[in-house]
Write a protein that holds these residues in place. Structure first.
Motif, PDB file in Angstrom:
ATOM      1  N   GLY A 161       0.814  -1.209   0.000  1.00 16.39           N
ATOM      2  CA  GLY A 161       0.000   0.000   0.000  1.00 16.39           C
ATOM      3  C   GLY A 161       0.846   1.256   0.000  1.00 16.39           C
ATOM      4  O   GLY A 161       0.537   2.232  -0.704  1.00 16.39           O
ATOM      5  N   GLN A 162       1.938   1.263   0.766  1.00 13.11           N
ATOM      6  CA  GLN A 162       2.795   2.446   0.814  1.00 13.11           C
ATOM      7  C   GLN A 162       3.452   2.696  -0.534  1.00 13.11           C
ATOM      8  O   GLN A 162       3.564   3.845  -0.978  1.00 13.11           O
ATOM      9  CB  GLN A 162       3.856   2.280   1.898  1.00 13.11           C
ATOM     10  CG  GLN A 162       4.652   3.545   2.147  1.00 13.11           C
ATOM     11  CD  GLN A 162       5.468   3.464   3.424  1.00 13.11           C
ATOM     12  OE1 GLN A 162       5.202   2.655   4.301  1.00 13.11           O
ATOM     13  NE2 GLN A 162       6.478   4.314   3.530  1.00 13.11           N
ATOM     14  N   VAL A 163       3.873   1.630  -1.208  1.00 14.40           N
ATOM     15  CA  VAL A 163       4.475   1.779  -2.532  1.00 14.40           C
ATOM     16  C   VAL A 163       3.456   2.359  -3.514  1.00 14.40           C
ATOM     17  O   VAL A 163       3.773   3.255  -4.309  1.00 14.40           O
ATOM     18  CB  VAL A 163       5.010   0.422  -3.035  1.00 14.40           C
ATOM     19  CG1 VAL A 163       5.330   0.488  -4.522  1.00 14.40           C
ATOM     20  CG2 VAL A 163       6.253   0.026  -2.256  1.00 14.40           C
ATOM     21  N   LEU A 164       2.225   1.868  -3.461  1.00 16.78           N
ATOM     22  CA  LEU A 164       1.195   2.400  -4.358  1.00 16.78           C
ATOM     23  C   LEU A 164       0.937   3.878  -4.081  1.00 16.78           C
ATOM     24  O   LEU A 164       0.784   4.678  -5.012  1.00 16.78           O
ATOM     25  CB  LEU A 164      -0.104   1.609  -4.177  1.00 16.78           C
ATOM     26  CG  LEU A 164      -0.081   0.120  -4.534  1.00 16.78           C
ATOM     27  CD1 LEU A 164      -1.453  -0.499  -4.338  1.00 16.78           C
ATOM     28  CD2 LEU A 164       0.390  -0.093  -5.967  1.00 16.78           C
ATOM     29  N   GLY A 165       0.869   4.243  -2.803  1.00  9.44           N
ATOM     30  CA  GLY A 165       0.633   5.638  -2.465  1.00  9.44           C
ATOM     31  C   GLY A 165       1.755   6.547  -2.919  1.00  9.44           C
ATOM     32  O   GLY A 165       1.514   7.659  -3.417  1.00  9.44           O
ATOM     33  N   GLU A 166       3.006   6.098  -2.770  1.00  7.39           N
ATOM     34  CA  GLU A 166       4.143   6.920  -3.170  1.00  7.39           C
ATOM     35  C   GLU A 166       4.206   7.111  -4.678  1.00  7.39           C
ATOM     36  O   GLU A 166       4.661   8.160  -5.163  1.00  7.39           O
ATOM     37  CB  GLU A 166       5.436   6.274  -2.673  1.00  7.39           C
ATOM     38  CG  GLU A 166       5.610   6.353  -1.155  1.00  7.39           C
ATOM     39  CD  GLU A 166       6.765   5.520  -0.654  1.00  7.39           C
ATOM     40  OE1 GLU A 166       7.150   5.694   0.511  1.00  7.39           O
ATOM     41  OE2 GLU A 166       7.282   4.680  -1.438  1.00  7.39           O
TER      42      GLU A 166
END
Length: 576
Positions: free
Chosen positions: A357-362
């Motif tokens: 999820g963090q990778v997608l958000g970044e």
């Protein structure tokens, strides 16, 4: 100490509550995603308290765990202290009964509301225990227990069942006369008013009588009843030493209390709640989380029984304290290896989901793609992107779809055609690692569509090492067009690298977390891309050979590096 053994654990559903708290703090209200609001949580007070703690800058997961820790420690104290005032042995056994249960300890870091439920119930029972010792029963004695039960109703929507059972038990224990009826009315009236107020707010804000989670999880059937009966029997067996200690309340009575008064209060609670867990099918989470109210009730009984016996026979206090310590210690050790408890070790995929999820958000905060997931916790929370819950806890349409009532509890609902119509830009099958094989209903229906593979590409991406200490490959389905598709103008077509790992290659993350392709000489990547008809000539990056071949309505693009190269997009221009 017991909580520390399970500090590695956090449930994916906990991140659903955290997403509501996060959006509340961001000014988006108690919502899960943009659009009409839906009540996809079943722990209002827990969400609000977590958000309040988060106001002070604490990470919301730590805030939720702090609320859980306060609840568990408070429940232990509320059960133990009133009994310890009569005899230390009773307080020791009551407190240890709560602290020794993995059902309580695991759900402090687990991130859901069970420790808070334990606190409110323990406070209510402490108040009722105090009232039992009064010769002159007055309605005012029920105010604080009633407030505790009201807070419990705001913490879990099925708490009114506990309130009704506890009220019946109090009426039976208090003499079954007019005073008992009056005090029972106050005890039930305060949480009833709180529940009615919450229902009114729910109707006004969400347009529903019950949380959306109830539509998904309450699917009574013969198969679910069988599962619930097995779950309930296992939970009782898992807490057998505590059950046996609670039986001492039949013999031991505290000063001022009528004989077996605590038993009369507790039996309706035990019967009603255990019947409920049978009816709903038990639970899918580790460590028998729905058994937490029973742990508190049994510990309250055990403490009163031991203290009463210790006051009657001097030898009973130290003897029972030693035996209880041994029995409850054995219970804790035995619980660690029980399959339903040990299941917690298999859910460390939740940490990977948070990384994904963090990778997608970044990478996609600017594009704001719609992400469709089945486990709808960590990925939506960590990405903060628009999300579609394919099981339906946070989607009123999917949450009301028909099921046969014999599948995995709370995971049977789905509507693949509806999901397809919403045109999500990223779809995960099964879990954070994705892949081609569907597991849940919406995923299976999507995979069965003849046009799904035409519109979506299964690509291979990689996380940056964060919570999971090494890069991990995951494979979502990405919509070929839309906000993540190629950007086409009259002068060029810009193909983002995340579409170029369908046929070969894996997308990497740079030091700042942004997606990139890193190719050595001779390495190749490729994908089938949605581009307008015509002839295209590659212009960037340099150091690669690009082969474009028609592939039905798509273009099959293969990029082969002639030298080491790192790039984030492939730029094509129309041929003259």
């Amino acid at each position: 100490m017991h909580v520390g053994d399970w500090w590695f654990y956090v449930a994916d559903d906990a991140f659903i509550s955290l997403r509501y708290a996060d959006r509340l703090l961001s000014g988006d209200g108690l919502t899960w995603t943009d659009g009409p609001p839906v009540e996809g949580y079943s722990n209002l007070l827990y969400v609000v308290l977590t958000a309040i703690v988060g106001l002070f800058g604490l990470d919301l997961l730590w805030a939720a765990r702090l609320v859980g820790l306060v609840g568990a420690v408070g429940a232990t104290a509320a059960v133990a202290w009133p009994v310890a005032r009569h005899h230390w042995a009773g307080g020791w056994v009551a407190g240890l009964g709560v602290a020794a249960s993995t059902s309580v300890a695991l759900w402090v870091p687990g991130g859901l509301e069970q420790p808070l439920v334990a606190l409110w119930l323990a406070l209510a029972l402490a108040g009722l225990g105090r009232a039992l010792a009064h010769d002159d029963l007055k309605a005012g004695l029920m105010v604080w227990p009633g407030i505790a039960l009201a807070l419990m109703c705001w913490t879990r929507p099925d708490s009114p069942l506990l309130v009704a059972a506890l009220t019946l038990g109090w009426f039976l224990a208090a003499g079954q006369d007019r005073k008992a009826l009056t005090t029972s009315a106050v005890l039930a009236g305060i949480p009833a008013l709180a529940t009615l107020a919450q229902v009114a707010v729910r109707l006004a804000y969400y347009g529903d009588w019950v949380p959306n989670t109830a539509h998904v999880k309450l699917r009574p059937s013969e198969a679910h009843t069988d599962m619930g009966a097995l779950w309930t029997a296992q939970a009782l067996d898992n807490h057998l030493p505590l059950v046996l200690l609670a039986a001492l309340a039949i013999v031991g009575t505290l000063p001022g209390e009528a004989a077996r008064a605590r038993v009369r209060i507790a039996l309706p609670v035990l019967f009603a709640w255990l019947s409920y867990t049978v009816w709903i099918g038990g639970d899918i989470f580790p460590a028998f989380r729905h058994f937490v109210p029973m742990v508190v009730t049994l510990a309250w009984l055990a403490g009163g029984g031991v203290a009463g016996m210790a006051l009657r026979w001097r030898w009973a206090g130290p003897t029972l304290a030693v035996l209880a310590t041994a029995g409850l210690g054995w219970m804790t050790l035995d619980q660690r290896t029980h399959p339903v408890v040990a299941r917690a070790h298999n859910e460390q995929w939740v940490l990977l989901a948070a990384d994904v999820g963090q990778v997608l958000g970044e990478n996609f905060s600017h594009q704001q793609p719609l992400v469709a997931v089945s486990p709808a916790g960590a990925i939506p929370y960590a990405s903060r992107l628009p999300a579609l819950d394919m099981i339906g806890l946070n989607d009123p349409h999917i949450g009301r779809t028909e099921t046969v009532g014999s599948g995995w509890l709370g995971h049977e609902t789905g509507d693949g055609d509806y999901v397809f119509e919403q045109q999500p830009d990223i779809i995960f099958f099964t879990g954070p690692k994705g892949g081609a094989r569907p597991t849940f209903a919406s995923e299976k229906q999507l995979a069965a569509r003849s046009d799904f593979a035409q519109d979506y590409a299964l690509v291979r991406w990689q996380t940056a090492p964060r919570r999971v200490q090494e890069p991990t490959e995951f494979a979502p389905w990405v919509r070929r067009s839309g906000v993540l598709g190629p950007t086409v103008s009259s002068e060029s077509a810009r193909v983002p690298v995340w579409l170029l790992t369908e046929h070969a290659g894996v997308l990497d993350c740079s030091d700042d977390g942004r997606f990139q392709l890193v190719l050595g000489a001779g390495d190749a990547v490729g994908g089938s891309i949605a581009l307008p008809h015509g002839r295209w000539v590659p212009t960037e990056p340099t150091g690669v050979d690009v082969d474009l071949q028609p592939d039905g309505d798509l273009w099959r693009v293969t990029v082969t590096a002639t030298q080491p190269v790192t790039f984030r997009q492939l730029i094509l221009r129309p041929a003259p």
